[in-house]
Design a protein around this motif. Structure first.
Motif, PDB file in Angstrom:
ATOM      1  N   VAL A 468       1.263  -1.610  -0.296  1.00 20.59           N
ATOM      2  CA  VAL A 468       0.066   0.127  -0.113  1.00 20.59           C
ATOM      3  C   VAL A 468       1.065   1.227  -0.168  1.00 20.59           C
ATOM      4  CG1 VAL A 468      -1.822  -1.477   1.210  1.00 20.59           C
ATOM      5  CG2 VAL A 468      -0.500   0.138   2.603  1.00 20.59           C
ATOM      6  N   PRO A 469       0.565   2.484  -0.622  1.00 21.48           N
ATOM      7  CA  PRO A 469       0.661   3.331  -0.245  1.00 21.48           C
ATOM      8  C   PRO A 469       1.314   4.076   1.025  1.00 21.48           C
ATOM      9  CG  PRO A 469      -1.214   3.842  -1.709  1.00 21.48           C
ATOM     10  CD  PRO A 469      -1.357   2.075  -1.011  1.00 21.48           C
ATOM     11  N   LYS A 470       2.632   4.113   0.926  1.00 19.39           N
ATOM     12  CA  LYS A 470       3.314   4.603   3.059  1.00 19.39           C
ATOM     13  C   LYS A 470       2.263   6.108   3.010  1.00 19.39           C
ATOM     14  CE  LYS A 470       7.240   6.344   5.391  1.00 19.39           C
ATOM     15  NZ  LYS A 470       8.617   6.101   5.214  1.00 19.39           N
ATOM     16  N   LEU A 471       2.251   5.601   4.693  1.00 21.21           N
ATOM     17  CA  LEU A 471       1.540   6.745   5.280  1.00 21.21           C
ATOM     18  C   LEU A 471      -0.200   6.818   5.111  1.00 21.21           C
ATOM     19  CD1 LEU A 471       4.160   9.227   5.620  1.00 21.21           C
ATOM     20  CD2 LEU A 471       2.816   8.004   7.762  1.00 21.21           C
ATOM     21  N   ILE A 472      -0.574   6.032   4.735  1.00 17.10           N
ATOM     22  CA  ILE A 472      -1.921   5.720   4.287  1.00 17.10           C
ATOM     23  C   ILE A 472      -3.223   5.453   4.968  1.00 17.10           C
ATOM     24  CG2 ILE A 472      -2.287   3.105   3.625  1.00 17.10           C
ATOM     25  CD1 ILE A 472      -3.401   4.519   0.867  1.00 17.10           C
ATOM     26  N   LEU A 473      -2.950   4.753   6.004  1.00 22.46           N
ATOM     27  CA  LEU A 473      -4.123   4.541   6.871  1.00 22.46           C
ATOM     28  C   LEU A 473      -4.203   5.440   8.063  1.00 22.46           C
ATOM     29  CD1 LEU A 473      -3.080   0.406   8.394  1.00 22.46           C
ATOM     30  CD2 LEU A 473      -4.555   1.681   6.060  1.00 22.46           C
ATOM     31  N   GLN A 474      -2.950   6.431   9.142  1.00 20.82           N
ATOM     32  CA  GLN A 474      -3.111   7.439   9.799  1.00 20.82           C
ATOM     33  C   GLN A 474      -3.353   8.670   9.474  1.00 20.82           C
ATOM     34  OE1 GLN A 474      -0.946  10.542   9.361  1.00 20.82           O
ATOM     35  NE2 GLN A 474      -1.870  11.443  11.874  1.00 20.82           N
ATOM     36  N   PRO A 475      -3.977   8.423   8.030  1.00 22.91           N
ATOM     37  CA  PRO A 475      -5.016  10.349   7.748  1.00 22.91           C
ATOM     38  C   PRO A 475      -6.805   9.722   8.233  1.00 22.91           C
ATOM     39  CG  PRO A 475      -3.266   9.834   5.730  1.00 22.91           C
ATOM     40  CD  PRO A 475      -2.924   8.806   6.905  1.00 22.91           C
ATOM     41  N   LEU A 476      -7.040   8.337   7.522  1.00 24.39           N
ATOM     42  CA  LEU A 476      -8.179   7.908   7.844  1.00 24.39           C
ATOM     43  C   LEU A 476      -8.208   7.780   9.161  1.00 24.39           C
ATOM     44  CD1 LEU A 476      -7.890   4.684   5.352  1.00 24.39           C
ATOM     45  CD2 LEU A 476      -8.313   6.975   4.414  1.00 24.39           C
ATOM     46  N   VAL A 477      -7.555   6.994  10.509  1.00 23.90           N
ATOM     47  CA  VAL A 477      -8.017   6.588  11.368  1.00 23.90           C
ATOM     48  C   VAL A 477      -8.106   8.103  12.276  1.00 23.90           C
ATOM     49  CG1 VAL A 477      -7.176   6.080  14.141  1.00 23.90           C
ATOM     50  CG2 VAL A 477      -7.067   4.663  11.472  1.00 23.90           C
ATOM     51  N   GLU A 478      -7.226   9.407  11.552  1.00 25.13           N
ATOM     52  CA  GLU A 478      -7.602  10.231  12.379  1.00 25.13           C
ATOM     53  C   GLU A 478      -8.512  11.522  11.691  1.00 25.13           C
ATOM     54  OE1 GLU A 478      -4.751  13.642  10.550  1.00 25.13           O
ATOM     55  OE2 GLU A 478      -3.896  14.449  12.737  1.00 25.13           O
ATOM     56  N   ASN A 479      -9.013  11.300  11.107  1.00 30.19           N
ATOM     57  CA  ASN A 479     -10.340  11.757  10.241  1.00 30.19           C
ATOM     58  C   ASN A 479     -11.066  11.101  11.377  1.00 30.19           C
ATOM     59  OD1 ASN A 479     -11.835  13.298   8.203  1.00 30.19           O
ATOM     60  ND2 ASN A 479     -12.881  10.982   8.615  1.00 30.19           N
ATOM     61  N   CYS A 480     -11.175   9.792  11.690  1.00 32.91           N
ATOM     62  CA  CYS A 480     -12.027   9.657  12.688  1.00 32.91           C
ATOM     63  C   CYS A 480     -12.283  10.863  14.365  1.00 32.91           C
ATOM     64  CB  CYS A 480     -12.021   8.030  13.278  1.00 32.91           C
ATOM     65  SG  CYS A 480     -12.250   6.802  11.867  1.00 32.91           S
ATOM     66  N   PHE A 481     -11.108  10.573  15.057  1.00 34.64           N
ATOM     67  CA  PHE A 481     -11.330  11.587  15.507  1.00 34.64           C
ATOM     68  C   PHE A 481     -11.313  13.006  15.884  1.00 34.64           C
ATOM     69  CE2 PHE A 481      -7.509   8.676  16.488  1.00 34.64           C
ATOM     70  CZ  PHE A 481      -7.928   8.172  17.819  1.00 34.64           C
ATOM     71  N   GLU A 482     -11.163  13.852  14.420  1.00 31.57           N
ATOM     72  CA  GLU A 482     -11.330  14.519  14.310  1.00 31.57           C
ATOM     73  C   GLU A 482     -13.225  15.334  13.791  1.00 31.57           C
ATOM     74  OE1 GLU A 482      -7.359  16.112  12.237  1.00 31.57           O
ATOM     75  OE2 GLU A 482      -8.738  16.451  10.988  1.00 31.57           O
ATOM     76  N   HIS A 483     -13.552  14.210  12.966  1.00 29.06           N
ATOM     77  CA  HIS A 483     -15.247  14.381  12.715  1.00 29.06           C
ATOM     78  C   HIS A 483     -15.932  13.659  13.336  1.00 29.06           C
ATOM     79  CE1 HIS A 483     -13.044  17.193   9.754  1.00 29.06           C
ATOM     80  NE2 HIS A 483     -12.267  16.553   9.439  1.00 29.06           N
ATOM     81  N   GLY A 484     -15.335  12.796  14.167  1.00 26.29           N
ATOM     82  CA  GLY A 484     -16.825  11.418  14.986  1.00 26.29           C
ATOM     83  C   GLY A 484     -16.911  11.444  16.474  1.00 26.29           C
ATOM     84  N   LEU A 485     -15.180  11.877  16.866  1.00 25.20           N
ATOM     85  CA  LEU A 485     -15.227  10.591  18.266  1.00 25.20           C
ATOM     86  C   LEU A 485     -14.906  12.167  19.418  1.00 25.20           C
ATOM     87  CD1 LEU A 485     -12.433   8.105  17.458  1.00 25.20           C
ATOM     88  CD2 LEU A 485     -15.653   8.481  17.920  1.00 25.20           C
ATOM     89  N   PHE A 486     -14.654  13.354  18.850  1.00 25.38           N
ATOM     90  CA  PHE A 486     -13.737  14.133  19.925  1.00 25.38           C
ATOM     91  C   PHE A 486     -15.365  14.972  20.561  1.00 25.38           C
ATOM     92  CE2 PHE A 486      -9.865  14.100  19.170  1.00 25.38           C
ATOM     93  CZ  PHE A 486      -9.662  15.042  17.888  1.00 25.38           C
ATOM     94  N   ASN A 487     -16.750  14.833  20.448  1.00 21.92           N
ATOM     95  CA  ASN A 487     -17.875  15.116  20.851  1.00 21.92           C
ATOM     96  C   ASN A 487     -18.661  14.196  21.146  1.00 21.92           C
ATOM     97  OD1 ASN A 487     -17.193  17.568  19.869  1.00 21.92           O
ATOM     98  ND2 ASN A 487     -17.832  17.747  17.945  1.00 21.92           N
ATOM     99  N   LYS A 488     -17.911  12.750  21.247  1.00 24.50           N
ATOM    100  CA  LYS A 488     -18.854  12.022  22.044  1.00 24.50           C
ATOM    101  C   LYS A 488     -18.560  11.256  23.282  1.00 24.50           C
ATOM    102  CE  LYS A 488     -19.198   6.577  20.941  1.00 24.50           C
ATOM    103  NZ  LYS A 488     -20.718   7.097  21.596  1.00 24.50           N
ATOM    104  N   SER A 489     -19.098  11.139  24.073  1.00 23.57           N
ATOM    105  CA  SER A 489     -18.881  10.780  25.239  1.00 23.57           C
ATOM    106  C   SER A 489     -18.742   9.175  25.953  1.00 23.57           C
ATOM    107  CB  SER A 489     -19.513  11.342  26.226  1.00 23.57           C
ATOM    108  OG  SER A 489     -20.890  10.724  26.213  1.00 23.57           O
ATOM    109  N   GLY A 490     -18.079   8.704  26.733  1.00 22.07           N
ATOM    110  CA  GLY A 490     -17.763   7.514  26.896  1.00 22.07           C
ATOM    111  C   GLY A 490     -17.205   6.280  25.753  1.00 22.07           C
ATOM    112  N   GLU A 491     -16.838   5.513  25.290  1.00 23.02           N
ATOM    113  CA  GLU A 491     -15.979   4.580  24.962  1.00 23.02           C
ATOM    114  C   GLU A 491     -16.294   5.193  23.375  1.00 23.02           C
ATOM    115  OE1 GLU A 491     -16.003   0.416  24.854  1.00 23.02           O
ATOM    116  OE2 GLU A 491     -14.096   0.207  25.699  1.00 23.02           O
ATOM    117  N   TRP A 492     -14.419   5.083  22.983  1.00 22.28           N
ATOM    118  CA  TRP A 492     -14.159   5.097  21.480  1.00 22.28           C
ATOM    119  C   TRP A 492     -14.535   3.710  21.065  1.00 22.28           C
ATOM    120  CZ3 TRP A 492     -11.115  10.670  21.737  1.00 22.28           C
ATOM    121  CH2 TRP A 492     -12.075  11.692  22.492  1.00 22.28           C
TER     122      TRP A 492
END
Length: 591
Positions: A468-492
């Motif tokens: 796979v192209p290098k450094l391809i997974l971290q941007p996908l997972v980082e998107n989870c934090f930035e647009h989905g998990l920061f405003n959620k309470s409880g377990e992520w």
């Protein structure tokens, strides 16, 4: 007196004289016809050859004008860049320094992608201030008359792409207007080295006698390759006047053939001059041979003259027919020269022309390949500075609050991440290695968010060994934090799945249990992800996902490959990546 002498002449002598006169007249007629046919055929051949060259030069220069039109279009559609231009236009040279810095940064980015560009200037049409970006520095200047000269131009002339020659540079000017009221804001001036156009002209030129001239829409000299025969300015002016607004124009004078071509609606104009002596010099051997053959034919017979005419004219006609059937997109095998005379010269000249045209096509394809490689490297070089900043915040906070062993662990993880991400030797890596890097990233995020993250991994064995192209997974997972998990309470909860599809593609899916994204926002994001690599580099938002999507598209011709996001409010988000399945090892990844 003559009549009496003929009456006294013997029958044998009369027959001899009659045959001599008949043979002489026949040879003169046949030789004259042969020379006329040969001259006409060679003349038409030279015209056809240079007509093809003029058309090919027109196509090449249209590619050049299109390339710079696209650069100016990128400036126009870049909302951030246009906004900074408006601010600069309104305030002038006292505008906020950060605005100037962003403008210079955008200009430097364009310069770095094209080795032919020397500098780019922005001329403020309000206060005449100038921002000039060069490869090694940036300057803030006052206008030295460029704007006054621009405003003095004929109002009927176009303003979106204007070429001018300035000493050792070619300047290409574009006027930016405000869309709402069409107010002129600024001039964008790209200054390039003339070598690209010079090389095109040298490649097109087939002999030392011809001259090729390039003019702009105002008939000012842009570039030229002159032949051994000088071309009068009056002749050039006459050609330009007669051509007018025509796209194609040809003219024959007493001393030369002239070919005119208009490029991209008259933004550039081509004049190609081929002296008549180019044909005459090639025909000299034929003329001498014809006269010598005429003397010999008087002694041996009319038949030899007919054969000579057939031998001279037929190969030339055959060559002309061969040339008319040549298609530059799919050239036939070259004609094998088997003569040492002027016909052989034509064979050699034609083969040289076909070879040069084929090389020009190959150069164009190689240019596109180099452009893709540059885009890939630019995309891979993008790093999200917020992640590094947040990580350093975590380490600093822990150092201030306690002296704990966790600091060591998080520092080691950060060191692994930096070592992996800054190693540019490998553009492709095994998915298993990418997941190892991702675990280091998640260990830091878990320290940051008090171990709230649960990471689930569901990867098939076949997918685990895929490249796979290098450094391809971290941007996908980082998107989870930035647009989905920061405003959620409880377990992520973040789930990473990977498999090889029935079509032989590699499919990677990242899912989170975050707050989700609205339908309109999802449509906007997916639309951004469909854009090309150049737009992705300039994209001011979702840069991580754009980076991933663009790198995948650059490495595959399959339109189905790329990144798609799916989400709904309150139901989490799912990002699906579909790419070409490449099997390899560590050695392949380095290559």
């Amino acid at each position: 007196m003559i009549k009496k002498r003929l009456q006294r002449m013997s029958t044998r002598r009369k027959f001899f004289v009659s045959m001599l006169i008949f043979t002489l007249l026949s040879v003169i007629i046949v030789t004259t016809v042969a020379i006329v046919i040969t001259y006409g055929t060679m003349k038409q051949q030279v015209i056809e050859t240079h007509r093809m060259s003029a058309g090919w030069l027109q196509n090449r220069l249209e590619l050049v004008t299109k390339k710079y039109s696209e650069k100016f279009y990128d400036f126009e559609v870049d909302e951030s860049f246009k906004s900074d231009i408006l601010s600069w236009f309104s305030v002038g040279e006292n505008v906020n320094y950060s605005v100037k810095l962003r403008l210079i940064s955008e200009l430097n980015k364009t310069i770095s992608m094209d080795s032919t560009i020397n500098s780019i200037e922005l001329h403020n049409l309000n206060d005449k201030s100038v921002i000039r970006a060069e490869r090694s520095k940036a300057l803030f200047l006052s206008d030295a008359g460029y704007i006054d000269a621009w405003k003095a131009r004929d109002a009927s002339k176009q303003t979106n792409l204007v070429f001018n020659r300035e000493e050792k540079e070619i300047s290409i000017t574009h006027q930016m207007n405000r869309f709402s009221d069409n107010i002129s804001l600024a001039l964008v001036v790209i200054r390039i080295r003339p070598y690209e156009i010079q090389e095109i002209l040298e490649d097109i030129k087939t002999n030392k006698d011809e001259t090729i001239l390039i003019f702009n829409e105002e008939n000012q000299d842009i570039e030229r390759v002159e032949g051994t025969t000088p071309v009068a300015d009056e002749e050039i002016k006459r050609i330009l006047e007669r051509a007018g607004d025509k796209t194609t124009y040809e003219m024959t004078t007493s001393d030369a053939f002239w070919f005119y071509r208009s490029v991209n609606g008259g933004k550039l104009k081509i004049i190609q001059s081929v002296p008549n002596r180019t044909i005459i010099s090639a025909l000299n051997t034929t003329l001498y041979g014809g006269f010598f053959a005429a003397v010999l034919s008087i002694l041996i017979s009319l038949l030899f003259s007919l054969v000579l005419s057939h031998v001279i004219s037929k190969p030339i006609i055959s060559l002309a027919k061969e040339i008319r059937t040549i298609d530059l997109d799919n050239p036939k095998p070259q004609i094998v020269p088997n003569r040492q005379d002027e016909i052989g010269f034509l064979h050699d000249s034609f083969n040289i022309m076909v070879t040069r045209n084929r090389n020009l096509i190959l150069k164009e394809y190689q240019s596109e390949i180099n452009k893709k490689e540059a885009q890939l490297r630019a995309l891979q070089a993008q790093i999200n500075p917020h992640f590094m900043y947040n990580t350093l915040q975590v380490i600093g906070g822990m150092a201030l609050k306690k002296d704990a062993s966790e600091i060591y662990a998080i520092t080691i993880a950060l060191s692994d991440i930096m070592r992996y991400s800054l190693n540019y030797a490998k553009e492709m890596v095994v998915l298993k290695e990418e997941i190892t890097y991702l675990n280091s990233y998640l260990s830091i995020q878990n320290e940051r968010f008090a171990n709230r993250i649960q990471f689930n991994l569901k990867i098939s064995d076949a997918a685990m060994t895929a490249m796979v192209p290098k450094l391809i997974l971290q941007p996908l997972v980082e998107n989870c934090f930035e647009h989905g998990l920061f405003n959620k309470s409880g377990e992520w909860i973040i789930t990473l799945e990977g498999e090889i599809t029935d079509d032989g593609d590699l499919k990677i899916v990242v899912t989170d249990n975050g707050v989700g994204i609205g339908e309109e926002k999802i449509k906007e994001v997916n639309l951004i992800l469909q854009k090309n690599a150049e737009n992705a580099i300039k994209q001011g938002m979702h840069i991580g996902l754009c980076n991933v999507a663009s790198r995948i598209k650059l490495q595959s011709d399959n339109p189905n490959h790329g990144v798609v996001m799916e989400s709904a409010l309150g139901k989490g988000t799912q990002i699906t990546v579909l790419m070409k399945h490449v099997i390899g090892n560590e050695k392949n990844s380095r290559e």
